[in-house]
Design a protein around this motif. Structure first.
Motif, PDB file in Angstrom:
ATOM      1  N   GLN A 295       0.840  -1.184   0.000  1.00 51.02           N
ATOM      2  CA  GLN A 295       0.000   0.000   0.000  1.00 51.02           C
ATOM      3  C   GLN A 295       0.878   1.238   0.000  1.00 51.02           C
ATOM      4  O   GLN A 295       1.999   1.209   0.497  1.00 51.02           O
ATOM      5  CB  GLN A 295      -0.917  -0.011   1.225  1.00 51.02           C
ATOM      6  N   VAL A 296       0.351   2.293  -0.557  1.00 48.86           N
ATOM      7  CA  VAL A 296       1.051   3.565  -0.648  1.00 48.86           C
ATOM      8  C   VAL A 296       0.356   4.576   0.242  1.00 48.86           C
ATOM      9  O   VAL A 296      -0.878   4.662   0.268  1.00 48.86           O
ATOM     10  CB  VAL A 296       1.099   4.069  -2.095  1.00 48.86           C
ATOM     11  N   GLN A 297       1.149   5.335   0.956  1.00 51.50           N
ATOM     12  CA  GLN A 297       0.629   6.412   1.781  1.00 51.50           C
ATOM     13  C   GLN A 297       1.259   7.731   1.383  1.00 51.50           C
ATOM     14  O   GLN A 297       2.441   7.790   1.041  1.00 51.50           O
ATOM     15  CB  GLN A 297       0.907   6.145   3.262  1.00 51.50           C
ATOM     16  N   LEU A 298       0.467   8.774   1.445  1.00 48.79           N
ATOM     17  CA  LEU A 298       0.939  10.124   1.203  1.00 48.79           C
ATOM     18  C   LEU A 298       0.804  10.910   2.494  1.00 48.79           C
ATOM     19  O   LEU A 298      -0.291  11.016   3.049  1.00 48.79           O
ATOM     20  CB  LEU A 298       0.136  10.801   0.095  1.00 48.79           C
ATOM     21  N   VAL A 299       1.901  11.449   2.965  1.00 43.42           N
ATOM     22  CA  VAL A 299       1.917  12.203   4.208  1.00 43.42           C
ATOM     23  C   VAL A 299       2.189  13.659   3.886  1.00 43.42           C
ATOM     24  O   VAL A 299       3.225  13.995   3.318  1.00 43.42           O
ATOM     25  CB  VAL A 299       2.963  11.657   5.187  1.00 43.42           C
ATOM     26  N   GLU A 300       1.266  14.516   4.268  1.00 44.28           N
ATOM     27  CA  GLU A 300       1.354  15.938   3.997  1.00 44.28           C
ATOM     28  C   GLU A 300       1.697  16.695   5.269  1.00 44.28           C
ATOM     29  O   GLU A 300       1.319  16.299   6.372  1.00 44.28           O
ATOM     30  CB  GLU A 300       0.028  16.464   3.436  1.00 44.28           C
ATOM     31  N   SER A 301       2.374  17.806   5.099  1.00 45.98           N
ATOM     32  CA  SER A 301       2.692  18.665   6.223  1.00 45.98           C
ATOM     33  C   SER A 301       2.952  20.074   5.719  1.00 45.98           C
ATOM     34  O   SER A 301       3.104  20.298   4.519  1.00 45.98           O
ATOM     35  CB  SER A 301       3.906  18.151   7.001  1.00 45.98           C
ATOM     36  N   GLY A 302       3.013  21.017   6.640  1.00 47.50           N
ATOM     37  CA  GLY A 302       3.392  22.375   6.308  1.00 47.50           C
ATOM     38  C   GLY A 302       2.269  23.389   6.325  1.00 47.50           C
ATOM     39  O   GLY A 302       2.529  24.591   6.176  1.00 47.50           O
ATOM     40  N   GLY A 303       1.046  22.942   6.493  1.00 49.42           N
ATOM     41  CA  GLY A 303      -0.057  23.877   6.533  1.00 49.42           C
ATOM     42  C   GLY A 303      -0.061  24.689   7.808  1.00 49.42           C
ATOM     43  O   GLY A 303       0.666  24.415   8.761  1.00 49.42           O
ATOM     44  N   GLY A 304      -0.895  25.712   7.812  1.00 47.99           N
ATOM     45  CA  GLY A 304      -0.991  26.553   8.980  1.00 47.99           C
ATOM     46  C   GLY A 304      -1.663  27.868   8.680  1.00 47.99           C
ATOM     47  O   GLY A 304      -2.276  28.051   7.626  1.00 47.99           O
ATOM     48  N   LEU A 305      -1.541  28.781   9.615  1.00 50.00           N
ATOM     49  CA  LEU A 305      -2.126  30.112   9.516  1.00 50.00           C
ATOM     50  C   LEU A 305      -1.042  31.125   9.202  1.00 50.00           C
ATOM     51  O   LEU A 305      -0.024  31.197   9.898  1.00 50.00           O
ATOM     52  CB  LEU A 305      -2.820  30.484  10.829  1.00 50.00           C
ATOM     53  N   VAL A 306      -1.255  31.899   8.149  1.00 54.61           N
ATOM     54  CA  VAL A 306      -0.314  32.946   7.769  1.00 54.61           C
ATOM     55  C   VAL A 306      -1.075  34.213   7.417  1.00 54.61           C
ATOM     56  O   VAL A 306      -2.260  34.175   7.080  1.00 54.61           O
ATOM     57  CB  VAL A 306       0.573  32.529   6.577  1.00 54.61           C
ATOM     58  N   GLN A 307      -0.383  35.330   7.495  1.00 58.07           N
ATOM     59  CA  GLN A 307      -0.963  36.598   7.098  1.00 58.07           C
ATOM     60  C   GLN A 307      -0.895  36.774   5.590  1.00 58.07           C
ATOM     61  O   GLN A 307      -0.054  36.158   4.925  1.00 58.07           O
ATOM     62  CB  GLN A 307      -0.233  37.751   7.784  1.00 58.07           C
ATOM     63  N   PRO A 308      -1.770  37.575   5.024  1.00 60.30           N
ATOM     64  CA  PRO A 308      -1.661  37.871   3.598  1.00 60.30           C
ATOM     65  C   PRO A 308      -0.274  38.377   3.244  1.00 60.30           C
ATOM     66  O   PRO A 308       0.303  39.200   3.959  1.00 60.30           O
ATOM     67  CB  PRO A 308      -2.728  38.941   3.376  1.00 60.30           C
ATOM     68  N   GLY A 309       0.244  37.870   2.146  1.00 63.29           N
ATOM     69  CA  GLY A 309       1.600  38.200   1.736  1.00 63.29           C
ATOM     70  C   GLY A 309       2.654  37.272   2.284  1.00 63.29           C
ATOM     71  O   GLY A 309       3.819  37.343   1.871  1.00 63.29           O
TER      72      GLY A 309
END
Length: 121
Positions: free
Chosen positions: A1-15
């Motif tokens: 089986q293959v898994q995709l692990v995502e990371s790096g999201g979050g809250l940022v200000q415009p720009g």
């Protein structure tokens, strides 16, 4: 089986900027392409970036000039660099990969679990 692990999201200000990652693991013979999609509430899912096994990239018009996707083929990982973020970039971002798990196996499509990106002041 293959898994995709995502990371790096979050809250940022415009720009601001975020760098996401998607790492594929498991039974992988080759990956034809990896892409990133996003979906905001009440909107259809759209593809924002894609990179092929040959290294070619493509971007949605809405993110051209702001998003750049790079790859680490040895790690089966892609890295969308998102700059000059706008509130309209707020969405759940999903990694997608087209994978051939074995030398004789068929091409299959896999999805990550999604990572939330929120752009707000």
């Amino acid at each position: 089986q293959v898994q995709l692990v995502e990371s790096g999201g979050g809250l940022v200000q415009p720009g601001g900027s975020l760098r996401l990652s998607c790492a594929a693991s498991g039974s992988i013979f080759s990956i034809n392409a990896m892409g990133w999609y996003r979906q905001a509430p009440g909107k259809e899912r759209e593809r924002v970036a894609r990179v092929t096994s040959g290294g070619s990239t493509s971007y949605a018009d809405s993110v051209k000039g702001r998003f750049t996707v790079s790859r680490d083929s040895a790690k089966n990982t892609v890295y969308p660099q998102m700059n000059s973020l706008k509130p309209e970039d707020t969405a759940v971002y999903y990694c997608n990969a087209h994978v051939i798990p074995t030398a004789w196996g068929p091409l299959r499509q896999y999805w990550g679990q999604g990572t939330q990106v929120t752009v707000s002041s």
